[in-house]
Design a protein around this motif. Sequence first.
Motif, short mmCIF file in Angstrom:
data_model
loop_
_atom_site.label_atom_id
_atom_site.label_comp_id
_atom_site.label_asym_id
_atom_site.label_seq_id
_atom_site.Cartn_x
_atom_site.Cartn_y
_atom_site.Cartn_z
N ILE A 72 0.90 -0.91 0.31
CA ILE A 72 0.19 0.03 -0.04
C ILE A 72 0.66 1.00 -0.34
CG2 ILE A 72 -1.72 1.16 1.07
CD1 ILE A 72 -3.00 -1.91 0.07
N GLY A 73 0.61 2.36 -0.80
CA GLY A 73 1.42 3.50 -0.85
C GLY A 73 0.13 4.50 -0.83
N VAL A 74 1.08 5.46 0.85
CA VAL A 74 0.46 6.53 0.84
C VAL A 74 1.19 7.99 0.58
CG1 VAL A 74 -0.51 5.54 2.46
CG2 VAL A 74 1.31 6.79 3.11
N SER A 106 -3.91 5.91 8.87
CA SER A 106 -5.63 5.16 8.78
C SER A 106 -5.06 3.74 8.25
CB SER A 106 -6.39 5.71 7.42
OG SER A 106 -7.08 6.27 8.04
N VAL A 107 -4.02 3.36 7.47
CA VAL A 107 -3.01 2.58 7.39
C VAL A 107 -3.20 0.93 8.20
CG1 VAL A 107 -1.59 0.66 5.74
CG2 VAL A 107 -3.38 2.87 4.92
N LYS A 108 -2.20 2.20 8.89
CA LYS A 108 -1.70 1.41 10.34
C LYS A 108 -2.70 0.56 11.71
CE LYS A 108 3.07 3.25 10.64
NZ LYS A 108 3.99 4.25 10.52
N ASP A 109 -3.58 1.89 10.90
CA ASP A 109 -4.81 1.91 12.00
C ASP A 109 -5.20 0.49 12.06
OD1 ASP A 109 -3.83 2.86 13.86
OD2 ASP A 109 -4.72 4.94 13.98
N VAL A 110 -6.35 0.56 10.52
CA VAL A 110 -7.32 -0.20 10.25
C VAL A 110 -7.20 -1.02 9.22
CG1 VAL A 110 -8.97 -0.26 8.33
CG2 VAL A 110 -8.70 1.49 9.91
N THR A 140 -10.03 1.93 -10.76
CA THR A 140 -11.12 1.77 -9.50
C THR A 140 -10.73 2.39 -8.60
OG1 THR A 140 -12.49 0.50 -9.42
CG2 THR A 140 -10.00 -0.99 -9.54
N VAL A 141 -11.74 3.02 -7.47
CA VAL A 141 -12.22 3.01 -5.98
C VAL A 141 -12.48 1.68 -5.87
CG1 VAL A 141 -12.40 3.95 -4.39
CG2 VAL A 141 -12.24 5.72 -6.19
N SER A 142 -11.74 0.67 -5.20
CA SER A 142 -12.11 -0.69 -4.64
C SER A 142 -12.55 -0.52 -3.25
CB SER A 142 -10.87 -1.39 -4.78
OG SER A 142 -10.05 -1.03 -4.05
N ALA A 143 -12.58 -0.25 -2.64
CA ALA A 143 -12.89 0.51 -0.99
C ALA A 143 -12.85 1.25 -0.23
CB ALA A 143 -12.63 -1.42 -0.35
N GLN A 144 -13.82 1.10 0.65
CA GLN A 144 -13.41 2.46 0.95
C GLN A 144 -13.56 2.00 3.07
OE1 GLN A 144 -17.28 5.69 1.58
NE2 GLN A 144 -17.96 4.03 -0.25
N PHE A 145 -12.94 2.79 3.61
CA PHE A 145 -12.94 2.67 5.30
C PHE A 145 -13.70 2.67 5.78
CE2 PHE A 145 -8.76 2.08 4.02
CZ PHE A 145 -7.46 2.26 4.85
N PRO A 146 -14.66 2.06 6.83
CA PRO A 146 -15.33 2.57 7.88
C PRO A 146 -14.91 4.10 8.43
CG PRO A 146 -14.38 0.01 8.33
CD PRO A 146 -13.57 0.78 7.59
N GLU A 147 -16.09 4.38 8.17
CA GLU A 147 -16.08 5.82 8.74
C GLU A 147 -16.00 5.93 10.61
OE1 GLU A 147 -18.54 9.14 8.46
OE2 GLU A 147 -20.33 8.18 7.27
N ASP A 148 -15.25 6.97 10.95
CA ASP A 148 -13.95 7.60 12.02
C ASP A 148 -14.19 8.88 12.73
OD1 ASP A 148 -12.10 8.44 10.85
OD2 ASP A 148 -10.54 7.21 10.95
N GLY A 149 -15.53 9.78 12.00
CA GLY A 149 -15.42 10.91 12.11
C GLY A 149 -14.24 11.97 12.65
N SER A 150 -12.79 11.35 11.44
CA SER A 150 -11.64 12.38 11.60
C SER A 150 -11.70 12.51 10.60
CB SER A 150 -10.15 11.09 12.15
OG SER A 150 -10.33 10.61 10.99
N GLY A 151 -12.07 12.64 9.32
CA GLY A 151 -11.73 13.50 7.96
C GLY A 151 -12.57 14.75 8.28
#
Length: 260
Positions: free
Chosen positions: A141-143, A152-156, A201-212
């Motif tokens: 994964i790249g960021v 987010s990548v580390k936590d999720v 393609t946007v293949s998936a989205q993370f669950p909402e965490d309210g931090s965005g």
Amino acid sequence: AVAALALAACSAGGSSTGSDGTVTDGKLTIATGQPAYSPWVEDDDPQSGKGFESAVAYAVAKEMGYAKGDVVWKRSTFDSAIAPGAKDWDLNVQQFSIDAKRKKAVDMSTPYYTTTQAVVTTSGSKAAKDTTVAALKGDTIGVAAGSTSITSVKDVLGVTPQVFNSNDDAVLALKSGQIDAIVTDLPTAFYMASAQLDDGTVSAQFPEDGSGDQFGFVLPKGSALTSKVDEALAKLEQDGTLADLQTKWLSSATNTPVLE
């Protein structure tokens, strides 16, 4: 004296002429970008009510007492919308993040959407069909440096991503096969997939965490409609309409499942 009064009205954002506080009596004039992109507005046609922001705008208008036929659409640039001065519209919607600096020049509503993180990949990548946390753990994964995507990548996902100087560098790495996917905020993800990648393609989205980032409507400074828009959004939040529209236009219509 007349000129001074006119200048004072403009400096206060005084662009309304209707008895209901709108620029046109009995009409609600809403502006968006030119062009306006999916999934925010489908087919660059905000009048259709299709697309997340178009649908939210009509839902807000209805709560404020305006029928669909009483909504008038205009176009504006992003920068002119958030600049000081009188406007020829009542509301403007084009993914404006709410921040204190902008509020000095214009009014901003309470949020109608809080961004989530998302996974961008290509049809040829090994990550193309990985729409679960377990599957993505095996991908590279790249960021972008300095982004909230790193956390987010580390936590999720429980993995350490490759960090690039910018989103553009991450896109180049994805194109070259150096990484399997990119994690970024959902609006940026849609832009990458449609504008920067031939087979993105946007293949998936993370669950909402309210931090965005929180998106809000822009209104002229001191608008009489700001509190009414906030009240409408509060009702749409409480009755589940905003959540339903988010699922419809940012998940179902775009085939972007929430990671499990």
